[in-house]
Design an enzyme around this catalytic site. Structure first.
Site, PDB file in Angstrom:
ATOM      1  N   ASP A  42       0.805  -1.224   0.000  1.00 17.75           N
ATOM      2  CA  ASP A  42       0.000   0.000   0.000  1.00 17.75           C
ATOM      3  C   ASP A  42       0.842   1.281   0.000  1.00 17.75           C
ATOM      4  O   ASP A  42       0.600   2.184   0.812  1.00 17.75           O
ATOM      5  CB  ASP A  42      -0.931   0.024   1.231  1.00 17.75           C
ATOM      6  CG  ASP A  42      -1.616  -1.309   1.472  1.00 17.75           C
ATOM      7  OD1 ASP A  42      -2.131  -1.881   0.496  1.00 17.75           O
ATOM      8  OD2 ASP A  42      -1.625  -1.782   2.622  1.00 17.75           O
ATOM      9  N   GLU A 204     -11.531   0.471  -2.296  1.00 19.88           N
ATOM     10  CA  GLU A 204     -10.780   0.979  -1.133  1.00 19.88           C
ATOM     11  C   GLU A 204      -9.523   1.689  -1.603  1.00 19.88           C
ATOM     12  O   GLU A 204      -9.326   1.884  -2.809  1.00 19.88           O
ATOM     13  CB  GLU A 204     -10.425  -0.177  -0.189  1.00 19.88           C
ATOM     14  CG  GLU A 204      -9.584  -1.259  -0.851  1.00 19.88           C
ATOM     15  CD  GLU A 204      -9.436  -2.515  -0.002  1.00 19.88           C
ATOM     16  OE1 GLU A 204     -10.065  -2.619   1.060  1.00 19.88           O
ATOM     17  OE2 GLU A 204      -8.682  -3.417  -0.429  1.00 19.88           O
TER      18      GLU A 204
END
Ligand SMILES: *[C@@H]1O[C@H](CO)[C@@H](O)[C@H](O)[C@H]1NC(C)=O
Ligand SMILES: *[C@@H]1O[C@H](CO)[C@@H](O)[C@H](O)[C@H]1NC(C)=O
Ligand SMILES: *[C@@H]1O[C@H](CO)[C@@H](O)[C@H](O)[C@H]1NC(C)=O
Ligand SMILES: *[C@@H]1O[C@H](CO)[C@@H](O)[C@H](O)[C@H]1NC(C)=O
Ligand SMILES: *[C@@H]1O[C@H](CO)[C@@H](O)[C@H](O)[C@H]1NC(C)=O
Ligand SMILES: *[C@@H]1O[C@H](CO)[C@@H](O)[C@H](O)[C@H]1NC(C)=O
Ligand SMILES: *[C@@H]1O[C@H](CO)[C@@H](O)[C@H](O)[C@H]1NC(C)=O
Length: 591
Positions: A42, A204
């Site tokens: 991420d 997301e």
């Protein structure tokens, strides 16, 4: 002195001329992924005055939320950890039961001289939103205590609507938008739904960008497994309606036989020349997705983003080519190591614990100390690396109250790691060793342990006379993964090894297996290969969000009481060495 300062002033004056005379990089670059190898999921990145900065997810490992800095997009130096002291979130780490709770995907942004990191910390039944701020990302102490907020979901983005209403917003999983007060953490209610993505599960990891009069909303979709992808939508208004790009996804390796899989969850940024780049996570697993001990790593891709157009993200491969890169430059501030450099730590008096070594949750005070002459002292924890995860009744055996483990990321497909251990256990079950550690239920260990006497007839007779004599110092190889663990493999420590430190080593035999070996530090030729294990044990399973660490531990395997082990089990480590020996960039190519 005068002369010196004069000459440095001259150098400064001359510098622009010198650098413009240096060969300009006008040709497109080629480079290899991952640029930030090892467990680095991420990534969220920004560029400030020619230095690139990225933050990555760390879940319950501590210190957490590393900031990496680079001037050339290839050499990434560990600048600081945003979450670096217990007092930033008092009591929270030890209350975190799950192996994959903690600090989820963060966003890193820079504004008016400050760096901001916004993240969600997951703990048993709540999410704690946190915003940290620093004026100096090269120092741990520069990071503030967090302003806490309470969003319903994970993956906050931070966006200042400068050309709109001037307010500050967080967008989170869903994808929903709320205004945030950065002083108080207050969020506007109710959250505004911006976009549900193109139909993949788990929309997301949002990031908002304003460009050419459009608000662009880039998200991750499809879950962080083989279907992972990046999709995008845009609107003339921050709160929508958002129009999805007709050629979504703009980045994925879904449905391919590429070595780099799970590509998704990324962020975009510009270099000083104005070219766009992106970083995302990827897994070097091939489509089989079975063996990938390093978990989700950070990859770099060039982006073409023409005025008024949708961004074009170059597909992620092992060998990449794209925009000219800034010239190679390792002159980055701070005292952390570069992520791809080897470790050579001797733990000599007066040094501190190296910046790239981490723990599983916040350690107990005093558990790790660099001593005046014996190297790194580890005070054992009652819980071993497995302990009894999720035990509310005995948290001191669950790993929650400080697991005596310290490790660094496995950053190379092929590598060797070793450390010299001095250990003189006094009671049965005291143990110290090395491990490949993914979670408390996925690890591969080689320990030196004092075993109770084994039960054969003559031992039993002797045990009656003198218990200590029946104890045996042994090398114990054990694995923990899916299913019932196999019986540990036990070899008595040869008597002639007892005079000095024992070297314990872990090496990648190849891309799929580890060899764990022991030898007297003074005579490495006497090496005994104690065990071999598949890297599949530390791939996915209960740790699909995390990646393997290699390191050292000490435990008394549940003996003692409360959080204290019986006296006499401290372990001392010196000569910590890690070095990479090869990166696979495809099933068959090693660089
Ligand atoms: C940690 O858990 C204990 C026991 O459940 C509780 O009393 C305490 O308030 C918790 N601390 C924090 C900071 O949540
Ligand atoms: C997204 O889905 C939710 C739940 O179905 C719905 O309430 C919301 O309006 C949708 N958002 C958008 C922007 O379409
Ligand atoms: C250089 O890289 C950019 C970005 O990937 C690409 O758009 C361009 O076509 C490349 N130029 C050449 C000559 O390959
Ligand atoms: C690890 O500790 C637990 C108690 O917390 C114990 O039951 C288990 O046997 C220990 N494992 C080993 C290999 O000693
Ligand atoms: C068992 O007994 C034999 C014979 O006395 C002895 O040599 C051996 O070391 C013992 N085994 C263990 C594991 O202690
Ligand atoms: C990798 O190493 C292990 C352990 O030495 C061995 O069993 C396995 O066959 C090797 N795999 C390959 C593809 O060479
Ligand atoms: C590991 O995963 C299994 C299967 O999902 C689950 O039942 C178990 O609770 C997990 N254990 C830990 C410690 O997370």
């Amino acid at each position: 002195m005068k002369l010196l300062s004069l000459s440095s002033a001259l150098l400064v004056l001359l510098a622009p001329t010198v650098s413009s005379a240096a060969p300009a990089r006008s040709e497109n670059s080629t480079y290899y992924n991952p640029v930030l190898p090892g467990w680095h999921s991420d990534p969220s990145c920004t560029q400030v005055d020619g230095t690139f900065f990225c933050v990555t997810s760390t879940f319950i490992s501590f210190p957490g939320l590393p900031i990496y800095a680079s001037k050339d997009l290839i050499n990434w130096k560990l600048a600081s950890h945003v979450w670096n002291r217990e007092t930033q979130l008092p009591g929270v780490s030890w209350n975190t039961t799950g192996q994959q709770q903690g600090m989820y995907a963060a966003t890193l942004r820079h504004r008016d001289g400050s760096f901001f990191v916004v993240c969600e910390y997951l703990v048993t039944d709540e999410n704690i939103g946190v915003v940290f701020r620093s004026a100096d990302p090269f120092r741990d102490e520069g990071w503030s205590d967090p302003v806490v907020f309470h969003a319903d979901s994970i993956d906050p983005d931070l966006f200042w609507d400068d050309e709109g209403d001037g307010k500050t917003y967080v967008a989170t999983q869903g994808i929903v938008l709320q205004e945030i007060n950065l002083q108080t953490g207050e969020l506007s209610q109710p959250p505004v739904s911006l976009w549900n993505g193109t139909g993949g599960v788990w929309p997301e990891g949002p990031h908002l960008y304003k460009k050419d009069g459009w608000y662009y909303l880039m998200i991750a979709e499809g879950g962080t497994e083989l279907d992972h992808s990046i999709t995008i939508a845009r609107s003339r208004n921050l709160k929508g309606p958002y129009e999805a790009y007709e050629h979504n996804p703009i980045l994925t390796n879904r449905g391919t036989d590429e070595y780099f899989q799970t590509v998704g969850h990324g962020d975009l940024f510009q270099d000083a020349a104005g070219n766009w780049w992106g970083m995302s996570l990827a897994t070097r697993s091939g489509p089989d997705w079975e063996i990938y001990p390093m978990g989700r790593e950070a990859v770099l891709f060039p982006v073409t983003w023409d005025e008024g157009s949708w961004p074009v993200l170059q597909p992620v491969r092992g060998e990449m080519s794209g925009w000219p890169m800034p010239p190679s430059n390792r002159d980055v501030p701070g005292d952390g190591p570069f992520n791809s450099d080897p470790d050579a730590y001797d733990f000599v008096a007066g040094t501190s614990i190296p910046r790239n070594l981490v723990h599983w949750r916040v350690p107990r005070a005093g558990a790790f100390t660099v001593t005046s002459s014996r190297g790194l002292q580890i005070v054992p924890s009652r819980n071993n690396l497995t302990g009894t995860p999720y035990s509310e009744a005995t948290p001191e055996l669950s790993g929650q109250q400080g697991l005596s483990f310290i490790g660094r990321r496995q950053t190379d497909t092929l590598f060797t790691f070793s450390v010299d251990l001095t250990f003189d256990p006094q009671e049965a079950d005291q143990e110290a060793g090395v491990t490949v550690f993914l979670t408390q239920v996925n690890h591969i260990d080689l320990g030196v342990v004092l075993l109770p006497g084994r039960s054969n007839a003559s031992c039993a007779a002797r045990r009656k006379r003198e218990i200590a004599e029946t104890q045996e110092l042994a090398l114990r190889f054990r694995t923990e993964g899916t299913g019932t663990p196999p019986e540990p493999k036990i070899i008595a420590v040869p008597k002639d090894w007892l005079d000095g430190p024992i070297r314990l080593s872990i090496e990648a035999a190849n891309a799929t297996h580890y060899n764990l070996a022991a030898m007297p530090a003074a005579n490495p030729d006497a090496r005994i290969l104690v065990g071999t294990a598949s890297a599949g044990l530390v791939s996915g399973g209960n740790g699909s969000f995390v990646g393997s660490l290699v390191g050292a531990y000490a435990t008394c395997n549940g003996a003692g009481a409360g959080v204290e082990c019986p006296e006499g089990g401290n372990a001392y480590f010196t000569r910590w060495r890690y070095s990479g020996a090869g990166q696979y960039i495809s099933e068959t190519e090693v660089v």
